[in-house]
Design an enzyme around this catalytic site. Structure first.
Site, PDB file in Angstrom:
ATOM      1  N   GLY A 198       0.831  -1.202   0.000  1.00  0.00           N
ATOM      2  CA  GLY A 198       0.000   0.000   0.000  1.00  0.00           C
ATOM      3  C   GLY A 198       0.866   1.252   0.000  1.00  0.00           C
ATOM      4  N   ALA A 235       1.643   3.641  -1.972  1.00  0.00           N
ATOM      5  CA  ALA A 235       1.227   4.945  -2.503  1.00  0.00           C
ATOM      6  C   ALA A 235       0.195   5.628  -1.622  1.00  0.00           C
ATOM      7  CB  ALA A 235       0.674   4.780  -3.919  1.00  0.00           C
ATOM      8  N   ILE A 275      -0.347   6.551   4.600  1.00  0.00           N
ATOM      9  CA  ILE A 275       0.637   6.098   5.589  1.00  0.00           C
ATOM     10  C   ILE A 275       1.967   5.811   4.892  1.00  0.00           C
ATOM     11  CG2 ILE A 275       1.218   4.296   7.263  1.00  0.00           C
ATOM     12  CD1 ILE A 275      -1.778   4.019   7.839  1.00  0.00           C
ATOM     13  N   GLY A 276       1.902   5.159   3.736  1.00  0.00           N
ATOM     14  CA  GLY A 276       3.111   4.888   2.969  1.00  0.00           C
ATOM     15  C   GLY A 276       3.884   6.157   2.661  1.00  0.00           C
ATOM     16  N   ARG A 289     -17.565  -4.610  11.006  1.00  0.00           N
ATOM     17  CA  ARG A 289     -16.169  -5.047  11.168  1.00  0.00           C
ATOM     18  C   ARG A 289     -15.957  -6.444  10.580  1.00  0.00           C
ATOM     19  NH1 ARG A 289     -11.849  -3.126  14.161  1.00  0.00           N
ATOM     20  NH2 ARG A 289     -10.338  -4.696  14.839  1.00  0.00           N
ATOM     21  N   GLY A 338      -2.264  -2.421   8.420  1.00  0.00           N
ATOM     22  CA  GLY A 338      -3.602  -2.327   7.825  1.00  0.00           C
ATOM     23  C   GLY A 338      -4.653  -3.018   8.678  1.00  0.00           C
ATOM     24  N   ASN A 339      -5.753  -2.329   8.893  1.00  0.00           N
ATOM     25  CA  ASN A 339      -6.807  -2.844   9.781  1.00  0.00           C
ATOM     26  C   ASN A 339      -7.761  -3.815   9.097  1.00  0.00           C
ATOM     27  OD1 ASN A 339      -6.182  -1.607  12.264  1.00  0.00           O
ATOM     28  ND2 ASN A 339      -6.840   0.352  11.443  1.00  0.00           N
ATOM     29  N   ASP A 383      -1.380   3.161  19.619  1.00  0.00           N
ATOM     30  CA  ASP A 383      -2.226   3.275  20.815  1.00  0.00           C
ATOM     31  C   ASP A 383      -1.365   3.610  22.038  1.00  0.00           C
ATOM     32  OD1 ASP A 383      -4.591   2.314  19.328  1.00  0.00           O
ATOM     33  OD2 ASP A 383      -3.447   0.463  19.253  1.00  0.00           O
ATOM     34  N   HIS A 411      -6.126  -3.991  18.439  1.00  0.00           N
ATOM     35  CA  HIS A 411      -6.096  -2.599  17.970  1.00  0.00           C
ATOM     36  C   HIS A 411      -7.511  -2.246  17.500  1.00  0.00           C
ATOM     37  CE1 HIS A 411      -4.976   1.154  16.206  1.00  0.00           C
ATOM     38  NE2 HIS A 411      -5.337   0.754  15.002  1.00  0.00           N
TER      39      HIS A 411
END
Length: 327
Positions: A12, A14, A17-18, A99, A130-131, A158, A186
């Site tokens: 990921g 781009a 976060i990257g 979720r 990644g979540n 956290d 998390h």
């Protein structure tokens, strides 16, 4: 751990976060001024043009330690010979998604990426950002040939959030706070533990006498901080998540100072009664040579035990959603 060169995969790459990660990795900040860095950047095919733009910027920084950049949409190519894999890319939660839906959507991605880790170096370590990070990590770990202890999910964000809240409440610099543990997932069930935390070396419960705050607003603020950032900014945490991911890497790469620990979601070995194999956040110390251990013997009050049981149950429930993806 000292190396002459290190290969780091970022999935990921781009994304937001990257973009916050790559320049700090390339600068030498994370692995030190004597270690050359190769970046292996993985993206989905439609995002490759955007990633090429990021690579142009990396070139234009002229980082002396940046040895090589690989850009690809193939996980096996991205993970070839890597020492660290930062799994940042995952499908975001869409409007109306539960979720459980998100877990099912992301599951196959992490099956494939777990299998592709067979191309990694023998000392490779994996961090899932990644979540839903804990369960994505569980899936990748169960589909990989790498030893289980090489896998972790990010709860350092956290921990950092908890440090900031305690420091502000106590009116001290954040450097005065230590020994904060994030237990569990998390997610909004995580338990930020102030009972074992210290402020200027003293128990946080002695320094902060407002125990209602410590057992109420402090916990909920840390649990819901991500949602608060989205509400204020219109986008999810990116720079702080990237910063925490790099903190996680640096904590595993160096020896933890005596008397201290940090939080990371790692495979449970049964410590504190947590089901073996769950990716659960514990207090951890690193030996700086590739190994780590879970800190033993922390006292948990009945209040704390209830919180830990609740977050463990959520992780068990998440695991049940993806049982068919585990081997």
């Amino acid at each position: 751990m000292s190396r002459k060169s290190v290969k780091v995969a970022v999935t990921g790459a781009a994304g937001q976060i990257g973009y916050s990660l790559l320049f700090r990795l390339a600068s030498g900040e994370v692995f030190g001024p004597d270690t050359k860095v190769s970046l292996h950047l993985l993206e989905i095919t439609p995002a490759l043009p955007a990633l090429e733009g990021v690579v142009m910027e990396l070139d234009d920084c002229a980082f002396p330690l940046l040895e090589n950049v690989v850009v690809t949409d193939n996980a096996e190519t991205a993970f070839d010979g890597i020492n660290w894999a930062l799994f940042v890319g995952s499908k975001p939660r869409g409007a109306g998604m539960e979720r459980g839906d998100l877990i099912r959507e992301n599951g196959p991605i992490f099956v494939g990426q777990g299998r592709a880790l067979s191309k990694a170096a023998s000392d490779a370590r994996v961090l899932v950002v990644g979540n839903p990070a804990n369960t994505n990590c569980l899936i990748a770990m169960n589909n990989s040939d790498l030893p289980e202890e090489r896998f972790g999910a990010l709860t350092r964000l956290d921990q950092n959030r908890a440090y900031a809240q305690l420091a502000q409440k106590a009116g001290v610099p954040v450097s005065a706070v230590s020994n904060v543990t994030i237990w569990g997932n998390h997610s909004a069930t995580q338990y930020p533990d102030a009972e074992n935390a210290k402020i200027n070396g003293k128990p946080a419960m002695e320094v902060i006498t407002d125990h209602d705050w410590l057992r109420g607003e402090f916990i909920s603020t840390v649990q819901k901080r991500g949602a608060a950032v989205i509400a204020a900014r219109g986008k999810s945490s990116a720079a702080s998540a990237a910063n925490a991911a790099l903190d996680h890497v640096m904590s595993f790469e160096s020896k933890t100072p005596d008397g201290h620990w940090f939080s990371a979601a790692v495979p449970s070995d049964g410590s504190y009664g947590i089901e073996k194999g769950l990716i659960f956040s514990f207090p951890v110390v690193s030996d700086g040579a590739g190994g780590y251990s879970i800190v033993q013997g922390l006292q948990l009050s009945e209040f704390a035990k209830e919180k830990v049981v609740a977050t463990e149950q959520e992780l068990k429930d998440e695991k049940s959603v993806v049982t068919d993806l585990l081997r």
